[in-house]
Structure formats: C-alpha cells, structure tokens
Motif scaffolding. Sequence first.
Motif, PDB file in Angstrom:
ATOM      1  N   ILE A 283       0.798  -1.150   0.098  1.00  0.00           N
ATOM      2  CA  ILE A 283       0.149  -0.001  -0.062  1.00  0.00           C
ATOM      3  C   ILE A 283       0.862   1.241   0.033  1.00  0.00           C
ATOM      4  O   ILE A 283       0.706   2.261  -0.679  1.00  0.00           O
ATOM      5  CB  ILE A 283      -0.897   0.112   1.212  1.00  0.00           C
ATOM      6  CG1 ILE A 283      -1.952  -1.104   0.821  1.00  0.00           C
ATOM      7  CG2 ILE A 283      -1.579   1.262   1.574  1.00  0.00           C
ATOM      8  CD1 ILE A 283      -3.037  -1.288   2.190  1.00  0.00           C
ATOM      9  N   TRP A 284       2.042   1.249   0.717  1.00  0.00           N
ATOM     10  CA  TRP A 284       2.924   2.410   0.945  1.00  0.00           C
ATOM     11  C   TRP A 284       3.987   2.604  -0.117  1.00  0.00           C
ATOM     12  O   TRP A 284       4.567   3.647  -0.423  1.00  0.00           O
ATOM     13  CB  TRP A 284       3.442   2.357   2.492  1.00  0.00           C
ATOM     14  CG  TRP A 284       2.303   3.121   3.194  1.00  0.00           C
ATOM     15  CD1 TRP A 284       1.372   2.078   3.933  1.00  0.00           C
ATOM     16  CD2 TRP A 284       1.972   4.161   3.676  1.00  0.00           C
ATOM     17  NE1 TRP A 284       0.628   2.778   4.724  1.00  0.00           N
ATOM     18  CE2 TRP A 284       0.892   4.356   4.658  1.00  0.00           C
ATOM     19  CE3 TRP A 284       2.454   5.426   3.311  1.00  0.00           C
ATOM     20  CZ2 TRP A 284       0.434   5.298   5.213  1.00  0.00           C
ATOM     21  CZ3 TRP A 284       1.729   6.576   4.016  1.00  0.00           C
ATOM     22  CH2 TRP A 284       0.814   6.353   4.871  1.00  0.00           C
ATOM     23  N   THR A 285       4.262   1.314  -0.502  1.00  0.00           N
ATOM     24  CA  THR A 285       5.734   1.292  -1.303  1.00  0.00           C
ATOM     25  C   THR A 285       5.492   0.904  -2.957  1.00  0.00           C
ATOM     26  O   THR A 285       6.394   0.769  -3.603  1.00  0.00           O
ATOM     27  CB  THR A 285       6.637   0.394  -0.872  1.00  0.00           C
ATOM     28  OG1 THR A 285       6.384  -0.835  -0.876  1.00  0.00           O
ATOM     29  CG2 THR A 285       6.978   0.581   0.783  1.00  0.00           C
ATOM     30  N   GLY A 286       4.426   0.636  -3.209  1.00  0.00           N
ATOM     31  CA  GLY A 286       4.226  -0.391  -4.415  1.00  0.00           C
ATOM     32  C   GLY A 286       4.011   0.451  -5.801  1.00  0.00           C
ATOM     33  O   GLY A 286       3.586   0.221  -6.522  1.00  0.00           O
ATOM     34  N   TRP A 287       4.041   1.985  -5.452  1.00  0.00           N
ATOM     35  CA  TRP A 287       3.362   2.887  -6.520  1.00  0.00           C
ATOM     36  C   TRP A 287       4.487   3.899  -7.123  1.00  0.00           C
ATOM     37  O   TRP A 287       4.249   5.062  -7.623  1.00  0.00           O
ATOM     38  CB  TRP A 287       2.433   3.510  -6.215  1.00  0.00           C
ATOM     39  CG  TRP A 287       1.413   2.337  -5.472  1.00  0.00           C
ATOM     40  CD1 TRP A 287       1.104   2.149  -4.298  1.00  0.00           C
ATOM     41  CD2 TRP A 287       0.793   1.619  -6.346  1.00  0.00           C
ATOM     42  NE1 TRP A 287       0.272   1.093  -3.867  1.00  0.00           N
ATOM     43  CE2 TRP A 287       0.026   0.404  -5.091  1.00  0.00           C
ATOM     44  CE3 TRP A 287       0.539   1.033  -7.156  1.00  0.00           C
ATOM     45  CZ2 TRP A 287      -0.843  -0.478  -5.471  1.00  0.00           C
ATOM     46  CZ3 TRP A 287      -0.344  -0.079  -7.730  1.00  0.00           C
ATOM     47  CH2 TRP A 287      -0.958  -0.603  -6.805  1.00  0.00           C
ATOM     48  N   GLY A 288       5.690   3.486  -6.925  1.00  0.00           N
ATOM     49  CA  GLY A 288       6.754   4.374  -7.679  1.00  0.00           C
ATOM     50  C   GLY A 288       7.203   5.512  -6.695  1.00  0.00           C
ATOM     51  O   GLY A 288       6.669   5.604  -5.478  1.00  0.00           O
ATOM     52  N   ALA A 289       8.504   6.012  -7.136  1.00  0.00           N
ATOM     53  CA  ALA A 289       9.161   7.129  -6.047  1.00  0.00           C
ATOM     54  C   ALA A 289       8.446   8.472  -5.931  1.00  0.00           C
ATOM     55  O   ALA A 289       8.480   9.214  -5.022  1.00  0.00           O
ATOM     56  CB  ALA A 289      10.448   7.463  -6.578  1.00  0.00           C
ATOM     57  N   THR A 290       7.513   8.737  -7.030  1.00  0.00           N
ATOM     58  CA  THR A 290       6.851  10.073  -6.771  1.00  0.00           C
ATOM     59  C   THR A 290       5.471   9.874  -6.048  1.00  0.00           C
ATOM     60  O   THR A 290       5.048  11.001  -5.923  1.00  0.00           O
ATOM     61  CB  THR A 290       6.477  10.653  -8.102  1.00  0.00           C
ATOM     62  OG1 THR A 290       5.638   9.816  -8.878  1.00  0.00           O
ATOM     63  CG2 THR A 290       7.756  10.819  -8.833  1.00  0.00           C
ATOM     64  N   THR A 291       4.916   8.875  -5.702  1.00  0.00           N
ATOM     65  CA  THR A 291       3.681   8.689  -5.108  1.00  0.00           C
ATOM     66  C   THR A 291       3.706   9.258  -3.665  1.00  0.00           C
ATOM     67  O   THR A 291       4.462   8.679  -2.843  1.00  0.00           O
ATOM     68  CB  THR A 291       2.820   7.270  -5.387  1.00  0.00           C
ATOM     69  OG1 THR A 291       2.956   7.152  -6.728  1.00  0.00           O
ATOM     70  CG2 THR A 291       1.482   7.272  -4.677  1.00  0.00           C
ATOM     71  N   LYS A 292       2.857   9.910  -3.208  1.00  0.00           N
ATOM     72  CA  LYS A 292       2.730  10.449  -1.684  1.00  0.00           C
ATOM     73  C   LYS A 292       1.757   9.816  -0.978  1.00  0.00           C
ATOM     74  O   LYS A 292       1.738  10.176   0.377  1.00  0.00           O
ATOM     75  CB  LYS A 292       2.881  11.851  -1.661  1.00  0.00           C
ATOM     76  CG  LYS A 292       4.288  12.730  -2.370  1.00  0.00           C
ATOM     77  CD  LYS A 292       3.927  14.155  -2.398  1.00  0.00           C
ATOM     78  CE  LYS A 292       5.462  14.641  -2.864  1.00  0.00           C
ATOM     79  NZ  LYS A 292       5.595  15.998  -2.595  1.00  0.00           N
ATOM     80  N   GLN A 293       0.698   9.467  -1.611  1.00  0.00           N
ATOM     81  CA  GLN A 293      -0.590   8.901  -0.780  1.00  0.00           C
ATOM     82  C   GLN A 293      -0.603   7.252  -1.096  1.00  0.00           C
ATOM     83  O   GLN A 293      -0.386   6.777  -2.110  1.00  0.00           O
ATOM     84  CB  GLN A 293      -1.857   9.553  -1.434  1.00  0.00           C
ATOM     85  CG  GLN A 293      -1.799  11.185  -0.930  1.00  0.00           C
ATOM     86  CD  GLN A 293      -2.086  11.330   0.439  1.00  0.00           C
ATOM     87  OE1 GLN A 293      -2.619  10.504   1.112  1.00  0.00           O
ATOM     88  NE2 GLN A 293      -1.503  12.448   0.836  1.00  0.00           N
ATOM     89  N   PRO A 294      -0.876   6.602   0.064  1.00  0.00           N
ATOM     90  CA  PRO A 294      -0.922   5.243   0.086  1.00  0.00           C
ATOM     91  C   PRO A 294      -2.437   4.773  -0.867  1.00  0.00           C
ATOM     92  O   PRO A 294      -3.298   5.579  -0.767  1.00  0.00           O
ATOM     93  CB  PRO A 294      -0.966   4.551   1.308  1.00  0.00           C
ATOM     94  CG  PRO A 294      -1.732   5.852   2.268  1.00  0.00           C
ATOM     95  CD  PRO A 294      -1.021   7.093   1.458  1.00  0.00           C
TER      96      PRO A 294
END
Length: 415
Positions: A68-79
């Motif tokens: 939820i917190w780490t699986g969406w790339g380096a620029t994503t700030k919301q889970p």
Amino acid sequence: MDSDVRVLGLEAGPAEASAVPRRRLTRSPWWTLDPLRTRFGLGAMEADALRVWLISRIGMVLITWAVIWTGWGATTKQPRGWASMWQRWDWLRFYDIAAHGYSLRARHGASIAFFPGYPGLLYAVHLVFRSWVYSGLLISLVAGAIAAIALARIIALEAAHLGEPEARSAVRDGVTLFVWAPAAVFLAAGYSEAPFLAFTLWAWLAARRERWMAAGLLLAGAATIRVNGLFVLAAVGVLFLQSRPRTPRAWLRGGWLLVPLLPVAGYMAYLHSLTGNWNAWERAERLGWNRHLSYPWHTFANTWHYAFGRYLTAHESWEYQLEIAVTLLGIGLVVWLGIKRRWAEFVYALLSVGTLATSHVYLSVPREMLTWWPLWAALAVWCVRRPWVRTVYLTVSAPVMFTVAYLFLTGRWAG
C-alpha cells in the motif's frame, strides 16, 4: 502445574518431585481459542494448525501494508486503499458473476469457465456484509482456517507412526510450509483455492474413514467450485476400491460417490442451454487462456520460450520460470507417489499435474500446488526426520511468496 512437571512428579519420589523447579502459572496467549476448541472438538494438533494459520494472516497483512505504501513508484505520496489491493484478475470475474450473472460478452464468454460454486458463496456472504471485496477476504479467511485444520489431521495420520510429539511437530511444520507456499497470496485473496481446499481436505478425511456419504457430499461442494473436484473424486474412488467392498450393501454405500458428478453435469447442461454447445466450458478455457491439449514436450518448449525468450516483460518471464520449477516439482511428486505405491494420491497428483503439463503452456501451476495435500503431508514428515528440509524450503519459498504477493497486489500478472 506444568504438564512436564506433573509427569516428572508422578515418576519421581516426593523428595525428587519437590526438587523439580515449578514454572510460574501463566495463561497461554491463545486462551481465547479455548472456547472454539471446546465447541468444535479441536485437539492440540488442530489448535496448532489454527494458530499457524492465524499468525500467517498477520504476515499477509504486513505484506499488504508494505505494498500500500511502497508499490506505486518514487513520486507517489498517498497510499492506495486497502480494498483496492485485492480487486485483481480472477477476483473481478468472480465478482462480476456473483453480482450480475454469467455473460458471454467477456472475452468470448470466458467467464463461463468459472464454476458457479464460489460466486454463489460470495453472493450469499455479500447479503450479510454488503461489501464484495471484504466478503471475498472473509470467505478465504474462514475457509482457509477450516482447510488448515483438515490438513493438520491428514498430516497427523501420515505421521502417526513417529509418535505423538513428532506428529505434532510434523503438523506445525506442514501447515507452516503450506501457508508459506509460493502462491500463498491466493489463499488470502478472493479466489476459490481456500473454499475448494476446505471441501476437498475434509472429503479426503471422510474417505480415509470410509464415510462415503460425507465424502460424496463434500466432494459435490468441491465440484461446484472447480472441475478439479472430479480429480479428487477419482482418488477417492481408488480408496473405495481399496476398501474391497464385497457385499451389495457395501457397493451401494459407495453410490454416494456419484453425487459429485451431478453439479458438474448440471453446470454443463446450463451452459448448453446458454450457448447451444455441450463443450462451451472447454471452449471458454481455450479462448480465454489458450488452454488446450498439447504434447508435454510442446508445452515445456512453449513455456521455456515464454520464460527465457525475451518475448514478454521481465516479470512475466519470471512467472513462467516459476511455472516450470513448480511443474517439475509436481512431476517429482507424481513419481514419488508411484514409487511408494500410494495409488489414490498418485491418481490425484497425476490428473492435477498432468492436465497442466499437457496444456498449451504451464499456467497457474503454483496456485494448483496449494491443493497438492500429499506434498504438504510428505514435507511435514520429512521435516521431522530431516529438520534441514524445513530450513531449505522456507529459505527458497519465503522470498518467492513475497514476490508473487507483491506482483498480485500491485496489479501485475502473478500466475
């Protein structure tokens, strides 16, 4: 008083018994399970299996939390939302069938390849909980616990000759290896593996005790969920013949094993009325997933090209590499069961592995591995005799399991 102290006290004299150090009386952290154990007649081994299952669910929660917190790339700030993690792939098919019924519009009618048992169960639970995705997760949680208890009893039967302490250790090890299988994420997702296993494993236990009516009814439940219920039926049929029925009454008792054929025949008749074809299910498998009969060497070659030919994305190629490894493991299981002359389990493993090894390409074999209870029973006994087996297995399987779960939860193909 602690059980070990009590046993020593009975064997020793008063002086020696008083010299035994007494442990502080503490309540087990699992005391909340005691009413459940009493209500359902669970013994120590079944309770151990239930504990392993519940602890493994904590591990799955932690994996989901990480994605939820780490699986969406380096620029994503919301889970991402929790529920959205589990709305993937076949779950969407099951949901659509449960909510709207079968449709011939979805990829050439491929949704009819899914048997109605799990969508029907999902629909029933949704009537109470009003959330499709959490209803699916709840079904897997409860059905997985039921399956884990049944697996514990199967392992206990296989390890009975080792003695009670060793058998209990085998149960813990076997269930632990099962919940850390490479495709274990599908035991948590809204998929059919957990409820299928719940029916199948209890049917196998009933057949081992020659309770053919219970076995037939449970297998009927399994056959409404997956066609593989017929593979288990073939294995149970071997058990029935091995019981050597001699009288007409004994043969009539085995008539209950015909019951699982009814839901399969009923579903095929329904598809015929829907499509006009008796082979509509097979056609849906072929059009939706390119599953059709192939020579085993062609299947291996096709899978090898997908795995190492650089035709697919890297993560998809890795999945096919995993498919090859697990298929080879399944073939080894079939050979081992044949050598040991365990003909009932051999028939099931041969049908289960053989159908996958003679399709166009190896597909969903790690998921199918979850249903190979002879494998988990064998590994459990081996772990007692050779503890290094457990270490090697977990060293290899744990990172693979995390990777498959990560792929699934991030929406990429995971078998």
